[in-house]
Design a protein around this motif. Structure first.
Motif, mmCIF file in Angstrom:
data_model
loop_
_atom_site.group_PDB
_atom_site.id
_atom_site.type_symbol
_atom_site.label_atom_id
_atom_site.label_comp_id
_atom_site.label_asym_id
_atom_site.label_seq_id
_atom_site.Cartn_x
_atom_site.Cartn_y
_atom_site.Cartn_z
ATOM 1 N N TYR A 1 -0.704 -4.201 3.812
ATOM 2 C CA TYR A 1 -0.940 -2.919 4.464
ATOM 3 C C TYR A 1 -1.071 -3.126 5.966
ATOM 4 O O TYR A 1 -1.218 -4.245 6.455
ATOM 5 C CB TYR A 1 -2.216 -2.256 3.944
ATOM 6 N N GLU B 1 0.824 -1.202 0.000
ATOM 7 C CA GLU B 1 0.000 0.000 0.000
ATOM 8 C C GLU B 1 0.866 1.263 0.000
ATOM 9 O O GLU B 1 1.860 1.352 0.734
ATOM 10 C CB GLU B 1 -0.920 0.004 1.216
ATOM 11 N N PHE B 2 0.491 2.213 -0.856
ATOM 12 C CA PHE B 2 1.149 3.514 -1.010
ATOM 13 C C PHE B 2 2.584 3.399 -1.534
ATOM 14 O O PHE B 2 3.309 4.388 -1.555
ATOM 15 C CB PHE B 2 1.170 4.306 0.313
ATOM 16 N N THR C 1 -3.902 1.364 -2.949
ATOM 17 C CA THR C 1 -4.376 1.257 -1.575
ATOM 18 C C THR C 1 -5.044 -0.099 -1.386
ATOM 19 O O THR C 1 -5.245 -0.861 -2.347
ATOM 20 C CB THR C 1 -5.390 2.374 -1.241
ATOM 21 N N ARG C 2 -5.438 -0.381 -0.168
ATOM 22 C CA ARG C 2 -6.101 -1.655 0.141
ATOM 23 C C ARG C 2 -7.436 -1.800 -0.576
ATOM 24 O O ARG C 2 -7.955 -2.898 -0.705
ATOM 25 C CB ARG C 2 -6.303 -1.774 1.656
ATOM 26 N N ARG D 1 -5.330 9.408 -8.715
ATOM 27 C CA ARG D 1 -4.524 8.183 -8.693
ATOM 28 C C ARG D 1 -4.819 7.238 -9.850
ATOM 29 O O ARG D 1 -4.063 6.308 -10.094
ATOM 30 C CB ARG D 1 -4.758 7.411 -7.391
ATOM 31 N N ASN E 1 0.177 4.480 -6.632
ATOM 32 C CA ASN E 1 0.144 4.385 -5.167
ATOM 33 C C ASN E 1 -1.095 3.619 -4.702
ATOM 34 O O ASN E 1 -2.005 4.181 -4.069
ATOM 35 C CB ASN E 1 0.179 5.772 -4.530
#
Length: 330
Positions: free
Chosen positions: A217, A139-140, A188-189, A172, A186
């Motif tokens: 994450y 994540e990220f 994310t979950r 994003r 980037n």
């Protein structure tokens, strides 16, 4: 002599007017439009007209012509085109994408000209997704590029789905190459998927198999409950069940700290039987993710009866947590 000239002029003018009226009154109606590759398309005239001669062309290329009951098909459409020599209707069989274009019919008996635009599309088949660079991301700290491809299909549009939600462009999320390429920066979950690509045109559609991402994450968003209640005050002799949770992938390793001391208890549950006043104080749950190398903690202060030193113990415990996480636990 003047009367004869006037009569001839009138006949010519009448013929021109009839020609203009005939051209404007007749329309070409396709049986299918758009058509699929391999279809048979009939181009009929409305209203119906009896034509003694004429020709059909696509663009500037003549397809066929006829006079009376005799017709001649040009080599480009030999075996695939025919005309009804009475109504002038054109039949095209086994059409291809190259058959798309403007079809024009002309006749001098009666005088008319009409046209229609035809589109032939290739059907969609075998929709697939290519992923770069991989499906395992943090994540990220990673980006994903998904490309939608088909084995066949023309004039395609593309729609991306993340589970049941339509994917739209954002800071994003980028959609490029006519929406056939999806780039997520980037991750994310919430970008785990499943992602599917829907490719379609006016005659067909297809959907890819789903693609899922494994995104590591956490731990974060921790929660700590005691006996499933909001209260933290209990009477002596109570049995306490503490439940700790943390959002983490993979699941976090959980460890307990009781009144500033690390205990030999791991996992989400800490059970205390028949507690006494001396067991009052701060209770902390520590979480560690060995894939992200991140940690987090949560503390609650338990009061058994009346204990004035609970506040001081909690301060000591909170002060010790970073050291426990760094040196004494994992």
């Amino acid at each position: 002599m003047e009367k004869k000239g006037e009569g001839t002029f009138s006949i010519i003018l009448l013929a021109l007017i009839q020609g203009i009226l005939a051209s404007g009154a007749v329309e070409v109606h396709p049986s299918i439009n758009p058509a699929k590759v391999g279809d048979t398309v009939n181009l009929s005239l409305s209203p119906s007209v009896v034509m003694k001669s004429g020709n059909w062309a696509v663009g500037d290329s003549v397809i066929l012509s006829w006079v009376g009951d005799q017709q001649a098909v040009f080599p480009s459409h030999n075996g695939r085109a025919s005309v009804n020599v009475v109504t002038g209707a054109l039949t095209l069989s086994s059409v291809t994408v190259a058959d798309s274009g403007v079809y024009v019919v002309q006749s001098t008996d009666p005088q008319l000209k009409a046209n229609v635009s035809i589109t032939v599309l290739e059907t969609v088949s075998n929709v697939t997704i290519r992923v770069s660079p991989q499906t395992n991301l943090m994540e990220f700290n990673g980006s994903a590029v998904l490309t939608c491809a088909v084995s066949s299909g023309s004039s395609l549009s593309f729609l991306w789905m993340n589970d049941s939600a339509v994917v739209t462009a954002s800071d994003r999320v980028q959609l490029t190459d006519g929406n056939s390429t999806l780039t997520i920066v980037n991750v994310t979950r919430y970008d785990q998927g499943p992602f599917t690509c829907h490719a379609f045109n006016l005659v067909s559609n297809g959907t890819s198999d789903p693609v899922n991402f494994t995104i590591t994450y956490g731990p974060d968003n921790m929660a700590l409950t005691v006996n499933g209640q909001n209260t933290t005050s209990f009477s002596p002799g109570s049995n306490l069940t503490m439940l700790c949770s943390a959002q983490s992938n993979p699941p976090a390793v959980l460890q307990w700290v009781v009144r500033g001391a690390l205990v030999n208890t791991t996992g989400p549950l800490l059970e205390l039987i028949s507690v006494s006043k001396e067991q009052s104080g701060p209770y902390s749950c520590l979480a560690f993710n060995n894939h992200t190398n991140m940690n987090s903690s949560i503390t609650t202060n338990i009061v058994i009866g009346d204990l004035s030193s609970g506040s001081e113990q909690q301060e000591v415990s909170v002060w010790l947590l970073p050291l426990l996480l760094l040196f004494g636990l994992f």
